[in-house]
Scaffold this active site. Structure first.
Site, mmCIF file in Angstrom:
data_model
loop_
_atom_site.group_PDB
_atom_site.id
_atom_site.type_symbol
_atom_site.label_atom_id
_atom_site.label_comp_id
_atom_site.label_asym_id
_atom_site.label_seq_id
_atom_site.Cartn_x
_atom_site.Cartn_y
_atom_site.Cartn_z
ATOM 1 N N GLY A 46 39.576 32.914 44.385
ATOM 2 C CA GLY A 46 38.739 34.066 44.074
ATOM 3 C C GLY A 46 39.363 34.900 42.971
ATOM 4 N N GLN A 51 41.294 42.244 37.925
ATOM 5 C CA GLN A 51 42.354 41.284 37.585
ATOM 6 C C GLN A 51 42.262 40.807 36.140
ATOM 7 O OE1 GLN A 51 41.629 38.797 41.331
ATOM 8 N NE2 GLN A 51 43.818 38.560 41.018
ATOM 9 N N CYS A 90 47.598 35.584 45.824
ATOM 10 C CA CYS A 90 46.729 36.265 44.850
ATOM 11 C C CYS A 90 47.167 35.846 43.456
ATOM 12 C CB CYS A 90 46.863 37.776 45.013
ATOM 13 S SG CYS A 90 45.890 38.746 43.848
ATOM 14 N N LEU A 91 46.212 35.568 42.574
ATOM 15 C CA LEU A 91 46.548 35.142 41.216
ATOM 16 C C LEU A 91 47.344 36.205 40.461
ATOM 17 C CD1 LEU A 91 43.206 33.387 40.177
ATOM 18 C CD2 LEU A 91 45.392 32.286 40.725
ATOM 19 N N HIS A 132 39.529 39.791 50.744
ATOM 20 C CA HIS A 132 40.567 39.935 49.721
ATOM 21 C C HIS A 132 39.976 40.437 48.396
ATOM 22 C CE1 HIS A 132 44.391 38.432 47.665
ATOM 23 N NE2 HIS A 132 43.566 38.621 46.643
ATOM 24 N N GLU A 133 38.865 39.817 47.974
ATOM 25 C CA GLU A 133 38.285 40.180 46.671
ATOM 26 C C GLU A 133 37.617 41.550 46.711
ATOM 27 O OE1 GLU A 133 39.329 38.491 44.281
ATOM 28 O OE2 GLU A 133 40.009 36.792 45.481
ATOM 29 N N HIS A 136 40.121 44.222 46.338
ATOM 30 C CA HIS A 136 40.506 44.432 44.931
ATOM 31 C C HIS A 136 39.602 45.480 44.272
ATOM 32 C CE1 HIS A 136 43.679 41.698 43.699
ATOM 33 N NE2 HIS A 136 43.066 40.633 44.187
HETATM 34 CO CO CO Z 1 43.794 38.786 44.602
#
Ligand code: CO
Length: 163
Positions: A46, A51, A90-91, A132-133, A136
């Site tokens: 995701g 981000q 997480c990226l 999670h997303e 963000h």
């Molecule tokens: Co993330």
């Protein structure tokens, strides 16, 4: 389409809340397409707009095998059930893994890229990704919800799942 740079943990944009999307125009579509290409290249589950440096309520979920990534604009969680503690990454936090408790089943309401509202229910990994997303988009990163960090060894052996 273009691959955008993914910001990492020291960037304070990750802790800021995002504004709602109001214009469902070509500029939005370009951003979404770029986010999808960026997510694919990074091989993540995701990606949220902050981000890639954009403080708007947009995220992409690619947790369902064989399905096109899901685009969520202005998403909100309608209901959540159950609890699952599992490894999460997480990226924007490369090589960091934590044990995070999330619901097992989550229903979200969101708009598509044309502004049409829809609802979607996800379980297990998809439910985790929704949470999670969407976090963000409110400036919340997964580490703030972590029970504890996981080592590479724990991650590979899966030993954290037993205790
Ligand atoms: Co993330």
């Amino acid at each position: 389409m273009a691959i955008r740079n993914i910001v990492t943990e020291e960037d304070e944009i990750l802790t800021k809340p995002c504004r709602k999307v109001e214009r469902f125009d070509a500029r939005l579509h370009t951003l979404i397409d770029d986010m999808k290409e960026t997510l694919k290249a990074a091989e993540g589950a995701g990606l949220a707009a902050p981000q890639v440096g954009v403080l708007r309520q947009i995220c992409i979920i690619d947790a369902v095998e064989g399905e096109e990534p899901l685009e969520l604009i202005n998403p909100e969680i309608l209901s959540a059930q159950g609890a699952q503690a599992d490894a999460e990454g997480c990226l924007s936090f490369p090589d960091q893994w934590a044990l995070v408790e999330r619901p097992t089943k989550v229903t979200v309401r969101a708009q598509d890229r044309f502004g049409n509202w829809f609802e979607r229910t996800g379980e297990d990994l998809t439910a985790r990704c929704f949470c999670h997303e969407i976090d963000h988009l409110h400036g919340v990163v997964f580490l703030s919800k972590a029970q504890r960090m996981l080592t590479q060894e724990e991650l590979e052996s899966g030993s954290y799942k037993e205790g």
